[in-house]
Design a protein around this motif. Structure first.
Motif, PDB file in Angstrom:
ATOM      1  N   ILE A  76      34.571  41.897  47.474  1.00 48.71           N
ATOM      2  CA  ILE A  76      35.709  41.704  48.369  1.00 48.71           C
ATOM      3  C   ILE A  76      35.247  41.484  49.813  1.00 48.71           C
ATOM      4  CG2 ILE A  76      37.294  42.968  46.881  1.00 48.71           C
ATOM      5  CD1 ILE A  76      37.124  45.334  48.809  1.00 48.71           C
ATOM      6  N   GLU A  77      34.123  42.070  50.198  1.00 52.41           N
ATOM      7  CA  GLU A  77      33.587  41.833  51.541  1.00 52.41           C
ATOM      8  C   GLU A  77      33.172  40.382  51.716  1.00 52.41           C
ATOM      9  OE1 GLU A  77      30.478  44.636  52.257  1.00 52.41           O
ATOM     10  OE2 GLU A  77      31.856  46.305  52.671  1.00 52.41           O
ATOM     11  N   ALA A  78      32.843  39.713  50.607  1.00 53.83           N
ATOM     12  CA  ALA A  78      32.484  38.295  50.659  1.00 53.83           C
ATOM     13  C   ALA A  78      33.721  37.395  50.601  1.00 53.83           C
ATOM     14  CB  ALA A  78      31.541  37.963  49.507  1.00 53.83           C
ATOM     15  N   GLY A  79      34.895  38.001  50.529  1.00 49.59           N
ATOM     16  CA  GLY A  79      36.125  37.233  50.480  1.00 49.59           C
ATOM     17  C   GLY A  79      36.452  36.712  49.097  1.00 49.59           C
ATOM     18  N   TYR A  81      37.236  37.560  44.688  1.00 53.96           N
ATOM     19  CA  TYR A  81      37.949  38.477  43.799  1.00 53.96           C
ATOM     20  C   TYR A  81      37.070  38.770  42.581  1.00 53.96           C
ATOM     21  CZ  TYR A  81      41.584  40.569  40.914  1.00 53.96           C
ATOM     22  OH  TYR A  81      42.308  41.445  40.154  1.00 53.96           O
ATOM     23  N   ILE A 115      42.861  38.109  50.035  1.00 49.74           N
ATOM     24  CA  ILE A 115      41.908  37.485  49.106  1.00 49.74           C
ATOM     25  C   ILE A 115      42.676  36.751  48.009  1.00 49.74           C
ATOM     26  CG2 ILE A 115      40.146  37.958  47.349  1.00 49.74           C
ATOM     27  CD1 ILE A 115      39.095  40.171  49.134  1.00 49.74           C
ATOM     28  N   HIS A 167      32.412  46.048  43.390  1.00 45.51           N
ATOM     29  CA  HIS A 167      33.749  45.721  43.897  1.00 45.51           C
ATOM     30  C   HIS A 167      33.719  45.518  45.410  1.00 45.51           C
ATOM     31  CE1 HIS A 167      38.200  45.894  43.866  1.00 45.51           C
ATOM     32  NE2 HIS A 167      38.048  46.502  45.032  1.00 45.51           N
ATOM     33  N   GLN A 168      33.086  46.445  46.099  1.00 44.75           N
ATOM     34  CA  GLN A 168      33.054  46.376  47.562  1.00 44.75           C
ATOM     35  C   GLN A 168      32.304  45.143  48.051  1.00 44.75           C
ATOM     36  OE1 GLN A 168      34.805  48.449  49.410  1.00 44.75           O
ATOM     37  NE2 GLN A 168      34.220  47.389  51.301  1.00 44.75           N
ATOM     38  N   MET A 169      31.177  44.825  47.419  1.00 45.98           N
ATOM     39  CA  MET A 169      30.389  43.662  47.846  1.00 45.98           C
ATOM     40  C   MET A 169      31.172  42.365  47.628  1.00 45.98           C
ATOM     41  SD  MET A 169      26.543  42.572  46.675  1.00 45.98           S
ATOM     42  CE  MET A 169      25.727  41.133  47.399  1.00 45.98           C
TER      43      MET A 169
END
Length: 368
Positions: A170-173, A175, A105, A166-168
């Motif tokens: 980074i899952e979307a690519g 930061y 990322i 945070h998880q949502m």
């Protein structure tokens, strides 16, 4: 704005009375408080062949409907403030370790230092490609914020909200822009009750009746999208609901005056006018800012009345993010150098949008 028409005087609203002689019974006195000022004869006593009358004198004062409304409002505000004082003050909870971000990322340049970056003098003005990327970053930020709001309920910790956000992201690519900015240890800001802004997620559980501002910024394809909203947790008092509602309305009024060529100082004027109608204070210390490829840049957006020079330019992006308080606008920053609370402990609320200046107005890029 304001009320242009004068209010006519209504029927008497305040009564004072003097009672001479023996006290009247409730049944005989109740019918006397009708109509305008008067002096009336009332039931008598008989001593021998002489009648002894008792007189009730009622004096009324006529006051305007506006004066009465203001008096009622002041009393209501005092009651609300007493209620707020009974809430337990915020205390710092346990802050868990910083969450990792996958290597693939792209990361913003400020992560190379733990020092707080200086405000960039570079205004964020975009071409068509830049606008397209800004819209993508802001749309993601809005979706993340909307999801974060669904997590707000009693017993949930702000740390749990941070993990989910945070998880949502980074899952979307993307930061989470706050993470590591000037050493900030978390991926989102969570500001509860009297916390004006920059609250650090921790182990504290949300309580029934809390309000919480969640401030989300994502760095996506080289652009930052920035937005925040104050959410209600459980059964919130009417006074707090009004603070939250008016704060959002202030933001909307600030946005409504934006367009190519408009002066920046109009934003603060519109926000202040609306906040003052409800007796709320506008915090001066924290401001809106340019946002785009740079997280924080010129122009500085003041939310209070000011004489700031400068005009908006088509293609420019910046945030409008007023903070309103019930009491004092003075603040105290905790030793963590981030968490900032009201000096008097009364609640504060904040809303924020990133907007794009167009020829005829402003486009909100971070719609909820």
């Amino acid at each position: 704005m304001g009320f242009g028409t004068s209010l006519s005087h209504a029927r008497p609203l305040q009564l004072s009375s003097s009672l001479y002689g023996e006290a009247l019974s409730s049944s005989s006195s109740s019918s006397l408080f009708m109509g305008g000022p008067f002096a009336a004869s009332v039931p008598f006593t008989l001593t021998g062949n002489k009648l002894h009358f008792r007189k009730l004198v009622v004096v009324s004062k006529r006051i305007s409907g506006l004066e009465e409304a203001m008096r009622i409002q002041r009393q209501k505000e005092l009651r609300e403030k007493r209620t707020f004082r009974r809430r337990i003050p915020l205390r710092r909870g346990r802050v868990s370790p910083r969450l990792p971000v996958p290597d693939h990322i792209p990361k913003p340049p400020y992560l190379s230092s733990t020092s707080l970056p200086e405000l960039s003098s570079e205004h964020q003005i975009h071409d068509s490609e830049g606008i397209s990327r800004m819209k993508a970053a802001c749309e993601l930020a809005a979706r993340v914020l909307d999801y974060a709001g669904t997590l707000v309920r009693p017993s949930v910790t702000t740390n749990e909200i941070d993990k989910a956000v945070h998880q949502m992201i980074i899952e979307a690519g993307a930061y989470p822009s706050p993470l590591g900015y000037g050493g900030f240890p978390k991926s989102v800001c969570t500001s509860v009750n009297e916390c004006m802004c920059h609250g650090i997620p921790d182990s504290r559980q949300l309580q029934d009746g809390d309000i919480i501002n969640i401030d989300v910024t994502v760095y996506f394809n080289g652009y930052h999208g920035d937005t925040s909203k104050t959410f209600l947790c459980g059964n919130v008092t009417d006074g707090l609901k009004r603070l939250v509602r008016v704060t959002e309305e202030c933001m909307e009024r600030g946005i409504a005056c934006c367009k190519d060529g408009a002066s920046f100082k109009k934003i603060g004027k519109r926000i202040s006018e609306h906040a003052e109608k409800f007796g709320f204070g506008v915090v001066e210390r924290f401001v809106g800012h340019g946002v785009g490829t740079v997280f924080h840049s010129e122009p500085v957006i003041l939310h209070h009345r000011n004489d700031k020079s400068g005009h908006m330019v088509e293609g420019q992006t910046f945030t409008i993010e007023p903070i309103l308080t019930i009491g004092s606008t003075e603040c105290i920053t905790w030793s963590d150098n981030w968490t900032t609370v009201t000096a008097d402990g009364f609640p504060a609320a904040q809303f924020e949008h990133t907007i794009l200046i167009t020829r005829t107005g402003a486009e909100v890029l971070t719609k909820y």
